[in-house]
Design an enzyme around this catalytic site. Structure first.
Site, mmCIF file in Angstrom:
data_model
loop_
_atom_site.group_PDB
_atom_site.id
_atom_site.type_symbol
_atom_site.label_atom_id
_atom_site.label_comp_id
_atom_site.label_asym_id
_atom_site.label_seq_id
_atom_site.Cartn_x
_atom_site.Cartn_y
_atom_site.Cartn_z
ATOM 1 N N HIS A 157 38.966 14.297 42.432
ATOM 2 C CA HIS A 157 40.405 14.158 41.858
ATOM 3 C C HIS A 157 40.913 15.367 41.336
ATOM 4 O O HIS A 157 41.649 15.690 40.339
ATOM 5 C CB HIS A 157 40.513 13.094 41.184
ATOM 6 C CG HIS A 157 40.024 11.778 41.445
ATOM 7 N ND1 HIS A 157 40.706 10.752 42.081
ATOM 8 C CD2 HIS A 157 38.602 11.105 41.514
ATOM 9 C CE1 HIS A 157 39.888 9.656 42.419
ATOM 10 N NE2 HIS A 157 38.689 9.875 41.865
ATOM 11 N N SER A 278 52.287 42.520 45.309
ATOM 12 C CA SER A 278 53.660 42.212 45.192
ATOM 13 C C SER A 278 54.531 43.248 45.012
ATOM 14 O O SER A 278 54.328 44.354 44.674
ATOM 15 C CB SER A 278 53.895 41.462 43.868
ATOM 16 O OG SER A 278 55.171 41.128 43.691
ATOM 17 N N LYS A 284 49.904 41.643 40.620
ATOM 18 C CA LYS A 284 49.650 40.628 41.497
ATOM 19 C C LYS A 284 48.495 41.164 42.632
ATOM 20 O O LYS A 284 48.486 42.077 43.031
ATOM 21 C CB LYS A 284 50.611 40.216 42.278
ATOM 22 C CG LYS A 284 51.547 39.571 41.456
ATOM 23 C CD LYS A 284 51.042 38.190 40.739
ATOM 24 C CE LYS A 284 51.075 37.007 41.884
ATOM 25 N NZ LYS A 284 52.284 36.327 41.974
ATOM 26 N N GLU A 291 46.207 31.954 52.390
ATOM 27 C CA GLU A 291 47.294 31.039 52.442
ATOM 28 C C GLU A 291 47.839 31.128 53.915
ATOM 29 O O GLU A 291 48.328 30.032 54.153
ATOM 30 C CB GLU A 291 48.458 31.779 51.645
ATOM 31 C CG GLU A 291 48.151 31.396 50.228
ATOM 32 C CD GLU A 291 49.187 32.452 49.191
ATOM 33 O OE1 GLU A 291 50.196 31.745 48.829
ATOM 34 O OE2 GLU A 291 49.035 33.717 48.972
#
Ligand code: ARG
Length: 477
Positions: A157, A278, A284, A291
């Protein structure tokens, strides 16, 4: 080739829009090597059967061989007006060698031709994807061996649950990939029958030796029903389903890399080579490759759905709808193959933060099960022991302590069976080592699984260490 070449019954050329709509050569030219191999096998068999003269066979084979090398070197000129790969190759051959070229199609239809091409192409693609899976398995095998001592929380979970080994987690990924590989192997095996000789739908009057062309093309035998052989594409559904399953697994692995590389987790640092910055935020370091692996999974699932919906409701045997099988099949392989490779590179070059994982074991009461098991081992019914441990979690939580920071007195306040040795049971190292069942996270079990994986790869001719090195696996922790 003019569409009037369809023969005597046509008086008009195909409408330009219709020709553009139905042409597939831009996509199916990828089948050229298989198409040519199929044609050579067919021609040789016709020669052996006395349907073609030895001289015609010679001309066809050398003509096709020349075309194959021109296609390979990029010199071949594709004619979009010649509809598909089969007609492009045949028209060029006939232009060059004359009548012999026009005899090649004796006892054959594009229907059994394309069914053969797709089986050959897909069989090879399955084996190539299996090799890429083996490469990712190799990287994971080496990394699991390197991190055998690293403990981390296992989750259910998305909540910290019980301690495990990082290696155990990496080997879970390997199990998924092994099954994906097995499914691709199964699909490749089942599809490996030659449709040649099925003709358009009802075989042919020529005395073909189906076994001969099948053997030359590496098929295990011939298909048993001509209508089915040209009229189904379930072997592609099965293959793309295996690829979709694999893509979903890769997506789940990628998702964990995204989570683990977040500041919130900090379990892993992806290398510069597999992350991006970024344009606005200088701090970043984004896990874009993971992804994208996750994102591209949607395409593969879509490819599977495209195939299923394309086939649904088709009457036997061949229908032109089936031409639409190629884009989803090619896309599914391209996407999964690229994802496998980029994940292998990402994982080979990632730095796992053992200290951070260990710290995460200190929060979230991942040792609560140990308290319950401790009492249960002393004869307390597990349900009651679970209740006691739950109350102690609440006590510790309210006091801002870990379970191990509770005094023996505090523990005894909930149950008299607690003794000083309980603190030993709360050590995550001990907790993991006590889970020494086959398939469990204890060092001996994980270590045996790593060896078994390495041996399995070895038996397939894969040197896991060499492959991991090729993917730039980092050696320091
Ligand atoms: N390009 C076609 C396909 O991929 C080849 C078979 C065409 N057959 C036909 N009867 N039009 O399905």
């Amino acid at each position: 080739m003019s569409e009037k070449s369809w023969g005597g019954r046509f008086e008009q050329d195909l409408d330009a829009q219709a020709a553009a709509f139905s042409a597939s050569v831009d996509v199916d030219k990828r089948l050229a090597p298989q198409d040519i191999r199929g044609s050579i096998a067919h021609a040789r068999m016709l020669g052996a059967r006395g349907v073609l003269s030895a001289q015609d066979v010679e001309r066809i084979v050398s003509g096709l061989t020349a075309i194959a090398s021109e296609i390979e070197s990029g010199q071949f000129v594709w004619d979009p007006a010649a509809e598909d790969v089969h007609m492009n190759v045949e028209a060029t051959l006939t232009k060059r060698i004359g009548e012999a070229g026009a005899r090649l199609h004796t006892g054959r239809s594009r229907n059994d031709q394309v069914a053969t091409d797709m089986r050959l192409w897909t069989r090879e693609a399955c084996y190539a994807s299996c090799a890429r899976i083996d490469a990712l398995l190799s990287v994971l095998c080496v990394r699991a061996q390197q991190h055998l001592s690293v403990l981390m929380p296992g989750y259910t979970h998305m909540q910290r649950a019980q301690p495990v080994r990082l290696s155990h987690h990496l080997l879970a990924w390997c199990e998924m990939l092994e099954r994906d590989r097995g499914r691709l192997q199964d699909a490749a095996r089942r599809m490996n029958l030659s449709p040649l000789g099925s003709g358009a739908l009802a075989a042919t009057t020529f005395p073909l030796d189906r076994a001969q062309s099948a053997k030359e093309l590496g098929f295990d035998g011939v298909t048993h029903n001509s209508l089915d052989a040209v009229g189904d594409r379930d072997f592609l559904v099965e293959t793309v389903a295996a690829l979709a399953n694999c893509a979903v697994h890769l997506s789940r692995i990628a998702e964990e890399l995204v989570l683990w590389s977040s500041q919130e987790f900090g379990f892993v640092q992806m290398s510069d080579a597999f992350t991006t910055g970024s344009s606005m935020m200088p701090q970043k370091k984004n896990p874009d490759m993971a992804e994208l692996v996750r994102g591209k999974t949607g395409r593969v699932v879509g490819d599977l759905v495209s195939l299923l919906v394309m086939l649904k409701g088709l009457p036997l045997a061949y229908n032109r709808d089936m031409q639409e099988d190629k884009p989803p099949v090619f896309d599914a392989f391209d996407t999964v193959d690229a994802s496998l490779t980029v994940l292998a590179g990402s994982i080979a070059s990632a730095r796992f933060d053992a200290a951070r994982m260990r710290r995460a074991l200190g929060e979230g009461f991942v040792d609560a099960t140990e308290l319950a098991d401790y009492l249960a081992a002393k004869g307390v019914p597990f349900r009651s022991a679970h209740h006691v441990a739950g109350r102690l979690v609440k006590t510790a939580f309210d006091a801002g302590k870990t379970l191990a920071q509770l005094s023996l007195q505090e523990l005894r306040a909930e149950h008299a069976a607690f003794e000083a040795d309980v603190y030993l049971a709360l050590d995550p190292e001990v907790a993991v080592e006590r889970r020494a069942l086959p398939g469990g996270p204890a060092r001996s079990m994980v270590s045996a699984e790593i060896s078994a994986l390495r041996d399995r790869l070895q038996a397939r001719g894969v040197d896991s260490q060499a492959i991991a090195t090729r993917f730039g696996v980092i050696t320091e922790p």
